[in-house]
Design a protein around this motif. Structure first.
Motif, PDB file in Angstrom:
ATOM      1  N   GLY A   1      18.711  -8.705  27.411  1.00  0.00           N
ATOM      2  CA  GLY A   1      18.139  -9.915  26.840  1.00  0.00           C
ATOM      3  C   GLY A   1      17.033  -9.643  25.840  1.00  0.00           C
ATOM      4  N   ASN A   2      16.639  -8.399  25.670  1.00  0.00           N
ATOM      5  CA  ASN A   2      15.489  -8.051  24.825  1.00  0.00           C
ATOM      6  C   ASN A   2      15.652  -8.474  23.373  1.00  0.00           C
ATOM      7  N   ILE A   3      14.519  -8.763  22.755  1.00  0.00           N
ATOM      8  CA  ILE A   3      14.441  -9.045  21.316  1.00  0.00           C
ATOM      9  C   ILE A   3      14.411  -7.726  20.554  1.00  0.00           C
ATOM     10  N   ASP A   4      15.192  -7.659  19.474  1.00  0.00           N
ATOM     11  CA  ASP A   4      15.153  -6.514  18.573  1.00  0.00           C
ATOM     12  C   ASP A   4      14.104  -6.807  17.495  1.00  0.00           C
ATOM     13  N   LEU A   5      12.965  -6.151  17.594  1.00  0.00           N
ATOM     14  CA  LEU A   5      11.877  -6.438  16.658  1.00  0.00           C
ATOM     15  C   LEU A   5      12.219  -6.067  15.215  1.00  0.00           C
ATOM     16  N   ASN A   6      13.119  -5.115  15.017  1.00  0.00           N
ATOM     17  CA  ASN A   6      13.545  -4.782  13.657  1.00  0.00           C
ATOM     18  C   ASN A   6      14.269  -5.962  13.012  1.00  0.00           C
ATOM     19  N   LYS A   7      15.053  -6.683  13.818  1.00  0.00           N
ATOM     20  CA  LYS A   7      15.747  -7.864  13.305  1.00  0.00           C
ATOM     21  C   LYS A   7      14.751  -8.973  12.971  1.00  0.00           C
ATOM     22  N   VAL A   8      13.727  -9.113  13.797  1.00  0.00           N
ATOM     23  CA  VAL A   8      12.695 -10.108  13.527  1.00  0.00           C
ATOM     24  C   VAL A   8      11.945  -9.767  12.240  1.00  0.00           C
ATOM     25  N   GLU A   9      11.578  -8.511  12.105  1.00  0.00           N
ATOM     26  CA  GLU A   9      10.850  -8.069  10.908  1.00  0.00           C
ATOM     27  C   GLU A   9      11.678  -8.291   9.646  1.00  0.00           C
ATOM     28  N   LYS A  10      12.980  -8.081   9.752  1.00  0.00           N
ATOM     29  CA  LYS A  10      13.862  -8.311   8.601  1.00  0.00           C
ATOM     30  C   LYS A  10      13.826  -9.781   8.181  1.00  0.00           C
ATOM     31  N   LEU A  11      13.810 -10.690   9.151  1.00  0.00           N
ATOM     32  CA  LEU A  11      13.721 -12.121   8.839  1.00  0.00           C
ATOM     33  C   LEU A  11      12.371 -12.457   8.206  1.00  0.00           C
ATOM     34  N   VAL A  12      11.309 -11.865   8.733  1.00  0.00           N
ATOM     35  CA  VAL A  12       9.976 -12.108   8.181  1.00  0.00           C
ATOM     36  C   VAL A  12       9.914 -11.629   6.726  1.00  0.00           C
ATOM     37  N   GLN A  13      10.491 -10.467   6.474  1.00  0.00           N
ATOM     38  CA  GLN A  13      10.488  -9.935   5.115  1.00  0.00           C
ATOM     39  C   GLN A  13      11.308 -10.819   4.174  1.00  0.00           C
ATOM     40  N   GLU A  14      12.414 -11.362   4.679  1.00  0.00           N
ATOM     41  CA  GLU A  14      13.310 -12.151   3.828  1.00  0.00           C
ATOM     42  C   GLU A  14      12.805 -13.571   3.590  1.00  0.00           C
ATOM     43  N   TYR A  15      12.262 -14.208   4.639  1.00  0.00           N
ATOM     44  CA  TYR A  15      11.908 -15.627   4.537  1.00  0.00           C
ATOM     45  C   TYR A  15      10.398 -15.898   4.565  1.00  0.00           C
ATOM     46  N   GLY A  16       9.631 -14.951   5.103  1.00  0.00           N
ATOM     47  CA  GLY A  16       8.199 -15.149   5.251  1.00  0.00           C
ATOM     48  C   GLY A  16       7.849 -15.752   6.594  1.00  0.00           C
ATOM     49  N   ALA A  17       6.740 -15.331   7.157  1.00  0.00           N
ATOM     50  CA  ALA A  17       6.332 -15.793   8.480  1.00  0.00           C
ATOM     51  C   ALA A  17       6.063 -17.291   8.506  1.00  0.00           C
ATOM     52  N   ALA A  18       5.668 -17.872   7.375  1.00  0.00           N
ATOM     53  CA  ALA A  18       5.336 -19.298   7.333  1.00  0.00           C
ATOM     54  C   ALA A  18       6.543 -20.184   7.593  1.00  0.00           C
ATOM     55  N   ARG A  19       7.737 -19.654   7.368  1.00  0.00           N
ATOM     56  CA  ARG A  19       8.959 -20.441   7.592  1.00  0.00           C
ATOM     57  C   ARG A  19       9.509 -20.271   9.009  1.00  0.00           C
TER      58      ARG A  19
END
Length: 459
Positions: free
Chosen positions: A160-178
């Motif tokens: 069930g763990n979160i893959d932080l690399n996948k999260v970071e990829k989303l942050v890089q693509e969309y920005g944390a504000a979104r």
């Protein structure tokens, strides 16, 4: 010489029984045809052993039934609300409580309050109602679960763990504000009831604090997740389920809860929060969608039973027996060679329909087909968790999940070990004739959450 075995028994005794109806093969065939080969549309009186869901199907304790008689049915300010609020604060550690009629009511309010059109909502595998509420609020769900979760044979202990690399990829693509929040589900349902590790939660918390992103917990089966942490994660064997549950919540900003699972009640849920501003908005919304903020669509007696059930759910003996029964069924299935999701999860056994029926393509609904065949054999009701549950994308195309599963969900404190034997033996009989089984075609599809009401015919 004594056997080298550490047996366990249920930490309760049976005080009342409900008689079950036995049906013939011909009766089951007609019932399934009338239901459009959808186990959700079967009448419960035509079911022998009901494993459709663990939601609202548990047996309540004598203390819960006693608590029902203490219901304060005042429209405003019910004392049962304040008892439930204190219980949530004591057990889970959250500051504020918004009661709802069940978990999806909390999901709706959370989504309406926190998600704006165009937002990105990462989560560790979708859940049907959660994703739909996020999408209806204008959000776009992105799966950030570890890759092992999509492999039914992987023995990884915390799938069930979160893959932080996948999260970071989303942050890089969309920005944390979104990203209004990351949705973390414990004992991830569609992965097979797979747990999240405490180490992963700690790492995610550190990351989100740095990025200014909230974590919202789908805490529906949190006590089951705590049990797996206790048994499998270093440093937690001597901690109680209650202590672990509290620590899990401490790494999040709030959570949605369906009391119909862990809390052992037939109806009820809540949204729990730490942020006053979010709580204030949610408290306004609950009046629109559910009821006054001190009852949220629930009777006082239901809130009292849920408060008692929450405290019972974190008792170590209860959780050992609950998970123990699921493990027992899984081991019986494995002994028959039936392909199941591994490791065995918390709330049920998930049979891999792709491996069980490899000759049926996913477009012919192998998991839906298998659920129907299991009912035909012995009157056991299970449910599909595959392409039907996954639904369609915005463009009308089907989602094609890697996992095509049939869920054998075990209600809490309801069935005996003998029932587990019957379930395993019936599934084994279906497995023996698996090559004869053909798929289904969908002949009716509702607009939302099609797995509840869709109808099928045999190919």
């Amino acid at each position: 010489m004594l056997p080298n075995k550490n047996s366990w028994a249920e930490p309760y005794k049976i005080k009342m029984v409900e008689l079950l109806k036995m049906t013939t093969a011909e009766q089951r065939k007609k019932a399934l045809e009338d239901a459009g080969y959808n186990t959700f549309l079967l009448k419960s009186e035509d079911v022998y052993i009901d494993l459709l869901t663990d939601s609202g199907t548990s047996a309540m304790s004598d203390e819960q039934w006693s608590g029902m008689m203490l219901g304060d049915e005042a429209y405003a300010g019910s004392k049962n609300y304040y008892n439930l609020e204190k219980t949530v604060q004591d057990i889970y550690g959250y500051k504020y409580l918004v009661p709802t009629h069940q978990g999806r009511g909390a999901e709706n309010i959370l989504s309406q309050v926190m998600i704006k059109p165009g937002d990105i909502v990462p989560g560790n595998m979708y859940f049907t109602t959660t994703r739909l509420h996020q999408e209806l609020a204008g959000g776009d769900f992105h799966d950030v679960i570890v890759d092992e979760a999509h492999d039914s044979a992987s023995a990884y202990p915390f799938k069930g763990n979160i893959d932080l690399n996948k999260v970071e990829k989303l942050v890089q693509e969309y920005g944390a504000a979104r990203i209004p929040y990351i949705c973390v589900a414990v004992t991830v349902n569609l992965a097979g009831g797979q747990p999240v590790s405490m180490a992963n939660l700690k790492e995610l918390r550190a990351y989100t604090q740095e990025k200014g992103i909230k974590i919202m917990l789908d805490m529906t089966r949190i006590a089951e997740n705590a049990y797996f942490i206790q048994q499998k994660e270093e440093g937690y064997r001597l901690k109680t389920i209650a202590e672990i549950v509290n620590e899990i919540c401490s790494y999040t900003d709030g959570g949605t809860f369906s009391g119909k699972k862990d809390a052992l009640v037939n109806i009820g849920g809540f949204l729990a929060l730490n942020d006053w501003d979010v709580f204030e908005e949610a408290r306004n919304m609950v009046v629109v969608y559910e009821g006054l903020h001190t009852y949220g669509g629930l009777a006082g007696r239901d809130m009292e039973a849920m408060a008692i059930g929450i405290r019972e759910s974190v008792q170590d003996a209860h959780m050992k027996a609950r998970i123990g029964q699921v493990l027992y069924l899984g081991e019986q299935m494995e002994a028959f060679g039936i392909p199941i999701v591994k490791p065995i999860g918390g709330h049920g056994i998930f049979v891999d329909a792709k491996q069980f029926l490899p000759h049926i393509p996913q477009d012919d609904f192998p998991a839906q087909t298998l659920a129907a065949e299991i009912y035909l054999d012995a009157g056991i009701r299970t449910m599909e968790r595959g392409i039907v549950s996954a639904g369609r994308k915005a463009n009308g195309e089907n989602y094609y999940p890697n996992l095509e599963l049939v869920r054998f969900t075990i209600p809490r404190r309801v069935y005996t070990q003998a029932h587990m034997d019957v379930i395993a033996e019936s599934t084994a009989r279906v497995y023996e004739r698996r090559k004869e089984i053909k798929g289904l075609k969908m002949v009716y599809e509702p607009k939302y959450l099609r797995f509840f009401q869709a109808r099928f015919q045999p190919l």
